[in-house]
Scaffold this motif. Structure first.
Motif, PDB file in Angstrom:
ATOM      1  N   ASP A 145      10.274   8.957  12.800  1.00  0.00           N
ATOM      2  CA  ASP A 145       9.659   9.465  11.572  1.00  0.00           C
ATOM      3  C   ASP A 145       9.339   8.340  10.593  1.00  0.00           C
ATOM      4  OD1 ASP A 145      12.341   8.936  11.063  1.00  0.00           O
ATOM      5  OD2 ASP A 145      12.405  10.353   9.396  1.00  0.00           O
ATOM      6  N   MET A 146       9.438   7.088  11.063  1.00  0.00           N
ATOM      7  CA  MET A 146       9.146   5.940  10.196  1.00  0.00           C
ATOM      8  C   MET A 146       7.811   5.313  10.561  1.00  0.00           C
ATOM      9  SD  MET A 146      12.674   3.774  10.003  1.00  0.00           S
ATOM     10  CE  MET A 146      14.262   4.569   9.809  1.00  0.00           C
ATOM     11  N   ASP A 147       7.257   4.598   9.581  1.00  0.00           N
ATOM     12  CA  ASP A 147       6.162   3.681   9.869  1.00  0.00           C
ATOM     13  C   ASP A 147       6.804   2.349  10.231  1.00  0.00           C
ATOM     14  OD1 ASP A 147       3.864   5.389   9.110  1.00  0.00           O
ATOM     15  OD2 ASP A 147       4.830   5.331   7.146  1.00  0.00           O
ATOM     16  N   VAL A 148       6.217   1.639  11.183  1.00  0.00           N
ATOM     17  CA  VAL A 148       6.814   0.390  11.667  1.00  0.00           C
ATOM     18  C   VAL A 148       5.872  -0.775  11.413  1.00  0.00           C
ATOM     19  CG1 VAL A 148       7.764  -0.834  13.655  1.00  0.00           C
ATOM     20  CG2 VAL A 148       8.106   1.635  13.447  1.00  0.00           C
ATOM     21  N   SER A 149       6.392  -1.811  10.739  1.00  0.00           N
ATOM     22  CA  SER A 149       5.659  -3.062  10.543  1.00  0.00           C
ATOM     23  C   SER A 149       6.359  -4.147  11.343  1.00  0.00           C
ATOM     24  CB  SER A 149       5.636  -3.454   9.063  1.00  0.00           C
ATOM     25  OG  SER A 149       4.847  -2.562   8.309  1.00  0.00           O
ATOM     26  N   THR A 150       5.588  -4.966  12.048  1.00  0.00           N
ATOM     27  CA  THR A 150       6.167  -5.997  12.907  1.00  0.00           C
ATOM     28  C   THR A 150       5.611  -7.365  12.547  1.00  0.00           C
ATOM     29  OG1 THR A 150       6.379  -4.410  14.721  1.00  0.00           O
ATOM     30  CG2 THR A 150       6.509  -6.739  15.293  1.00  0.00           C
ATOM     31  N   ILE A 151       6.508  -8.309  12.261  1.00  0.00           N
ATOM     32  CA  ILE A 151       6.092  -9.703  12.066  1.00  0.00           C
ATOM     33  C   ILE A 151       6.116 -10.364  13.439  1.00  0.00           C
ATOM     34  CG2 ILE A 151       6.566 -11.891  10.912  1.00  0.00           C
ATOM     35  CD1 ILE A 151       7.944 -10.378   8.697  1.00  0.00           C
ATOM     36  N   SER A 152       4.956 -10.649  13.958  1.00  0.00           N
ATOM     37  CA  SER A 152       4.829 -11.044  15.366  1.00  0.00           C
ATOM     38  C   SER A 152       4.692 -12.548  15.578  1.00  0.00           C
ATOM     39  CB  SER A 152       3.625 -10.331  15.984  1.00  0.00           C
ATOM     40  OG  SER A 152       2.462 -10.594  15.215  1.00  0.00           O
ATOM     41  N   GLU A 188       0.835  -1.206   0.000  1.00  0.00           N
ATOM     42  CA  GLU A 188       0.000   0.000   0.000  1.00  0.00           C
ATOM     43  C   GLU A 188       0.866   1.251   0.000  1.00  0.00           C
ATOM     44  OE1 GLU A 188      -3.431   0.608  -0.238  1.00  0.00           O
ATOM     45  OE2 GLU A 188      -3.210  -1.446  -0.993  1.00  0.00           O
ATOM     46  N   ASP A 189       1.959   1.231   0.773  1.00  0.00           N
ATOM     47  CA  ASP A 189       2.914   2.350   0.778  1.00  0.00           C
ATOM     48  C   ASP A 189       3.520   2.552  -0.607  1.00  0.00           C
ATOM     49  OD1 ASP A 189       2.645   3.123   3.366  1.00  0.00           O
ATOM     50  OD2 ASP A 189       4.668   2.575   4.011  1.00  0.00           O
ATOM     51  N   MET A 190       3.884   1.460  -1.259  1.00  0.00           N
ATOM     52  CA  MET A 190       4.552   1.537  -2.557  1.00  0.00           C
ATOM     53  C   MET A 190       3.639   2.134  -3.633  1.00  0.00           C
ATOM     54  SD  MET A 190       6.670  -2.093  -2.562  1.00  0.00           S
ATOM     55  CE  MET A 190       7.316  -1.845  -4.220  1.00  0.00           C
ATOM     56  N   LYS A 191       2.350   1.992  -3.472  1.00  0.00           N
ATOM     57  CA  LYS A 191       1.408   2.513  -4.467  1.00  0.00           C
ATOM     58  C   LYS A 191       1.187   4.018  -4.318  1.00  0.00           C
ATOM     59  CE  LYS A 191      -1.033  -1.915  -4.724  1.00  0.00           C
ATOM     60  NZ  LYS A 191      -2.271  -2.648  -4.348  1.00  0.00           N
ATOM     61  N   GLN A 192       1.621   4.584  -3.165  1.00  0.00           N
ATOM     62  CA  GLN A 192       1.394   6.008  -2.899  1.00  0.00           C
ATOM     63  C   GLN A 192       2.501   6.855  -3.538  1.00  0.00           C
ATOM     64  OE1 GLN A 192      -1.524   6.632  -1.493  1.00  0.00           O
ATOM     65  NE2 GLN A 192      -1.720   4.401  -1.333  1.00  0.00           N
ATOM     66  N   PRO A 193       2.189   8.107  -3.920  1.00  0.00           N
ATOM     67  CA  PRO A 193       3.208   8.976  -4.531  1.00  0.00           C
ATOM     68  C   PRO A 193       4.227   9.527  -3.534  1.00  0.00           C
ATOM     69  CG  PRO A 193       1.108  10.124  -4.358  1.00  0.00           C
ATOM     70  CD  PRO A 193       0.837   8.707  -3.968  1.00  0.00           C
ATOM     71  N   SER A 194       3.935   9.434  -2.230  1.00  0.00           N
ATOM     72  CA  SER A 194       4.918   9.869  -1.232  1.00  0.00           C
ATOM     73  C   SER A 194       5.885   8.718  -0.962  1.00  0.00           C
ATOM     74  CB  SER A 194       4.223  10.294   0.064  1.00  0.00           C
ATOM     75  OG  SER A 194       3.361   9.287   0.534  1.00  0.00           O
ATOM     76  N   ALA A 195       7.155   9.059  -0.723  1.00  0.00           N
ATOM     77  CA  ALA A 195       8.190   8.031  -0.569  1.00  0.00           C
ATOM     78  C   ALA A 195       7.969   7.217   0.707  1.00  0.00           C
ATOM     79  CB  ALA A 195       9.570   8.680  -0.546  1.00  0.00           C
ATOM     80  N   MET A 196       8.018   5.892   0.579  1.00  0.00           N
ATOM     81  CA  MET A 196       7.891   5.011   1.742  1.00  0.00           C
ATOM     82  C   MET A 196       9.131   5.150   2.622  1.00  0.00           C
ATOM     83  SD  MET A 196       7.248   0.865   1.923  1.00  0.00           S
ATOM     84  CE  MET A 196       8.730   0.371   1.036  1.00  0.00           C
ATOM     85  N   ASN A 197       8.909   5.134   3.920  1.00  0.00           N
ATOM     86  CA  ASN A 197       9.995   5.155   4.902  1.00  0.00           C
ATOM     87  C   ASN A 197       9.563   4.225   6.027  1.00  0.00           C
ATOM     88  OD1 ASN A 197      12.527   6.150   5.769  1.00  0.00           O
ATOM     89  ND2 ASN A 197      11.525   7.505   7.231  1.00  0.00           N
ATOM     90  N   ARG A 198       9.761   2.924   5.839  1.00  0.00           N
ATOM     91  CA  ARG A 198       9.155   1.932   6.726  1.00  0.00           C
ATOM     92  C   ARG A 198      10.211   0.999   7.311  1.00  0.00           C
ATOM     93  NH1 ARG A 198       4.124   0.093   7.979  1.00  0.00           N
ATOM     94  NH2 ARG A 198       3.144   1.576   6.550  1.00  0.00           N
ATOM     95  N   LEU A 199      10.039   0.693   8.594  1.00  0.00           N
ATOM     96  CA  LEU A 199      10.883  -0.275   9.291  1.00  0.00           C
ATOM     97  C   LEU A 199      10.132  -1.592   9.389  1.00  0.00           C
ATOM     98  CD1 LEU A 199      13.406  -0.955  11.116  1.00  0.00           C
ATOM     99  CD2 LEU A 199      11.968  -0.285  13.056  1.00  0.00           C
ATOM    100  N   LEU A 200      10.752  -2.663   8.917  1.00  0.00           N
ATOM    101  CA  LEU A 200      10.188  -4.007   9.034  1.00  0.00           C
ATOM    102  C   LEU A 200      10.990  -4.746  10.091  1.00  0.00           C
ATOM    103  CD1 LEU A 200       8.410  -6.384   8.142  1.00  0.00           C
ATOM    104  CD2 LEU A 200      10.065  -6.831   6.316  1.00  0.00           C
TER     105      LEU A 200
END
Length: 680
Positions: free
Chosen positions: A425-432, A269-281
């Motif tokens: 300043d990042m979005d955080v995704s967690t594999i739990s 979903e982030d990749m489809k947006q025009p704003s640059a993704m800044n995500r921590l996995l």
């Protein structure tokens, strides 16, 4: 004018020479001085020795009961010891490097002494001495970190002078609404109390106010930068080929876990947006982060872009290259590996192909960010074990494209406290959750005298067709540290495990030697691998079911958990044996926690409390903020409140327009957030 406009030399009592000395403490202005806070306080309220705890700083009054004993030690440093009767206690007072006092200390004199109390030895190490009864100094005085040529006493004097000279000029930077909501002291009052507390309660209130302010300003920068990035719309809006992507996912030899599917949806979903993704996995060891990153890279290629994956070591980069090539080979996606080991014509050809777009995904080490590396159309950057790279290295890779999407990966579970600061300043995704079929690793703690039984355990594992890691903290013997080293352990195990191939891996081997021993271990030509922590991250040998860590108490909890994660990657039962004397209570606690839980997030929180944020990553280049008063562990609730307040503020018109917030906007302007600069 603000206090920052007044040079420190403008303060009464500060001459040119002292102003120059204050530069050592990075104090150049009146603002720098007033914001140079104490790290502890001397309590000058006279106490009875029976009320003073061991290790506490305190003030006592007593009578001298012996002639002073004077001696020199270590290059003309001096020591005076004298017996003092304080109440009903006869103690020894020790004064260092004050030889002139040997003529002042006289039998029968009354003295006031301030210092650190050692209860067991009945010794007071004196920091301040006064002949006679105590003078009216007040109960608390600040103690500042100082350097040679600057005394704490002199610093106290000029701080007090500055607070008097600039009374009424410490501008309030928090709006009334915030101060009323949290019942915070005004800024001037808080600053006065943090330097010269009138009571314990007022000191607590002053610190609470200033810690909140420090966190709020930091979080405003983070949230404003995040908002700016989201509004920029200058990133890559990927038009992903969902048919090809779905075919790739369905061709995988396993099903994604629910947690993997959730984070993959967030990333796509982030990749489809025009704003640059800044995500921590982030995810625990073995949770399947790499396959999620691989799917994201595949998606980027289907949209006509290139991808890059940067790893901290050549071993890990090579492993990623092998696994991605296997995953992508049936889908006509071209991958390549670039490390320092790729040279000459091969390197030149690779760089040409990359620039022309003949390479879809480039995997490598920091070689990916060298000046000669040019991409045709870089759209997605993945950084593995991102905290091992410096801020500058991460930025250089990102700048290889036109605002590419960035996905940071880490197998070091980040405590929530640090996630709110370092990655604020990042979005955080967690594999739990872990993939199905994995058995929990059984962990044991033994002392060194049981090493023979550990070797028997290794022999049994190998006899069953399995393999083992044996990790040591050092490569070779050290005169300073009495810990096991890899060279001696390799020699010992080679003799003890006859008929078994024992390999050796450490940081001094050249890339070819490392690759050779690692390949032989993967192919089970080497059954036991003796190594340093070079195997800590990313090495994947599912047949290895035994991890032995020597002198385990030398490692942090998160590092031990990372090492343990090298096993348990297949369907067979795996074991981790921690070999340590663990003489201190802290070391025993570490061993206890490791044997009781395999939850990396729980261990990371405990590790943060034990070691503090500065040492958590084992690297000062991780971007940790340097707070003056705030403590990321103990002040977490204040941090959470400040983050929530900052997020609301930057999204409100009043914050950007009203005068009540203008002093809070100033640090954002200074950080370049309000112009076109990047915040790294």
């Amino acid at each position: 004018m603000t206090l920052a406009d007044f040079p420190v030399g403008s303060i009464k009592g500060v001459g040119h020479a002292f102003a120059d000395q204050l530069q050592k403490l990075e104090i150049a202005t009146a603002a720098d001085l007033i914001n140079y806070f104490p790290y502890r306080y001397e309590n000058y309220a006279v106490r009875d020795l029976s009320t003073i705890a061991d290790g506490e700083h305190a003030t006592i009054v007593g009578k001298i009961q012996s002639e002073p004993l004077f001696s020199y030690y270590a290059k003309k440093r001096s020591r005076i010891s004298v017996r003092v009767l304080s109440g009903r206690y006869l103690i020894t007072a020790v004064l260092f490097n004050r030889p002139y006092l040997k003529r002042t200390l006289k039998l029968g004199d009354t003295v006031t002494l301030t210092g650190k109390w050692e209860q067991g030895r009945a010794v007071l190490t004196v920091t301040e001495f006064h002949n006679g009864l105590p003078t009216d100094k007040g109960e608390w005085l600040p103690v500042y970190p100082v350097k040679e040529g600057i005394s704490v006493k002199k610093l106290r004097t000029i701080v007090r002078q500055a607070l008097t000279q600039f009374a009424g000029q410490l501008a309030e930077n928090l709006p009334d609404s915030l101060r009323e909501r949290y019942r915070l002291l005004g800024r001037e009052e808080a600053v006065r109390e943090i330097h010269f507390p009138s009571s314990t309660q007022r000191l607590k209130q002053a610190r609470r106010r200033l810690v909140y302010e420090e966190f709020l300003i930091y979080e405003l920068k983070m949230q404003a930068h995040r908002l700016k990035r989201q509004k920029a719309k200058n990133g890559v809006a990927f038009a992903v080929d969902n048919v090809r992507l779905q075919a790739f996912i369905e061709a995988l030899p396993f099903h994604l876990t629910d947690a993997q599917q959730t984070v993959l949806h967030e990333i796509l979903e982030d990749m489809k947006q025009p704003s640059a993704m800044n995500r921590l996995l982030q995810g625990d060891v073995g949770s399947g982060k790499t396959i999620v990153a691989a799917i994201a890279l595949f998606a980027a290629v289907t949209a006509g872009y290139q991808g890059a994956l940067m790893a901290p070591t050549e071993i890990l980069a090579e492993q990623h290259a092998d696994s991605l090539e296997q995953l992508f080979s049936a889908f006509s996606i071209r991958t390549a590996l670039l490390t320092g080991n790729v040279r000459g014509k091969k390197r030149k050809l690779l760089l040409e192909q990359l620039k022309e777009g003949a390479i879809d995904i480039l995997i490598g080490t920091h070689a990916l960010i060298q000046d000669e590396v040019h991409y045709r159309r870089l759209g997605l950057v993945v950084t593995d074990e991102q905290h091992r790279f410096g801020v500058v290295q991460r930025r250089l890779l990102r700048e290889k494209g036109q605002e590419p999407d960035v996905l940071y990966m880490t197998a070091t579970p980040i405590p929530r406290t640090l996630a709110l600061t370092v990655f604020g300043d990042m979005d955080v995704s967690t594999i739990s959750e872990l993939p199905g079929g994995r058995k929990p690793i059984k962990t044991y703690w033994v002392r060194h005298d049981l090493m023979d039984r550990v070797i028997t355990f290794i022999r049994r594992a190998v006899a069953a067709g399995r393999q083992a890691y044996v990790v040591c903290p050092l490569i070779e013997e050290s005169e300073q540290l009495d810990v096991q080293n890899a060279l001696d352990m390799h020699s010992q195990l080679t003799q003890a495990l006859t008929g078994i191939q024992v390999g050796l891996m450490h940081g001094r081997l050249n890339p070819e030697e490392k690759a050779d021993v690692m390949n032989r271990f993967k192919m089970n030509q080497v059954q036991v691998l003796v190594a340093t922590t070079v195997v800590e991250v990313g090495v994947n040998v599912p047949n290895a079911t035994l991890m032995i860590v020597n002198d385990a108490d030398r490692f942090g909890l998160s590092q031990l958990h990372q090492l343990r994660g090298r096993v348990g990657r297949g369907s067979n039962q795996s074991y981790c044996v921690l070999v340590a004397e663990a003489k201190s209570e802290t070391s025993k606690e570490k061993m206890k926690w490791m044997t009781e839980t395999t939850d990396g997030f729980k261990l990371s929180e405990l590790d943060l409390k034990l070691r503090g944020p500065g040492d958590f990553f084992g690297s000062k280049q991780s971007g940790l903020p340097d707070f003056k008063l705030a403590d990321l562990v103990h002040d977490f609730q204040t941090l959470a409140a400040a983050r929530q307040d900052a997020a609301k503020m930057v999204r409100s018109q009043s914050f950007w327009q009203e005068d009540a917030y203008h002093l809070l906007r100033a640090p954002l302007r200074a950080a370049g957030i309000l112009d076109k600069k990047r915040l790294d």
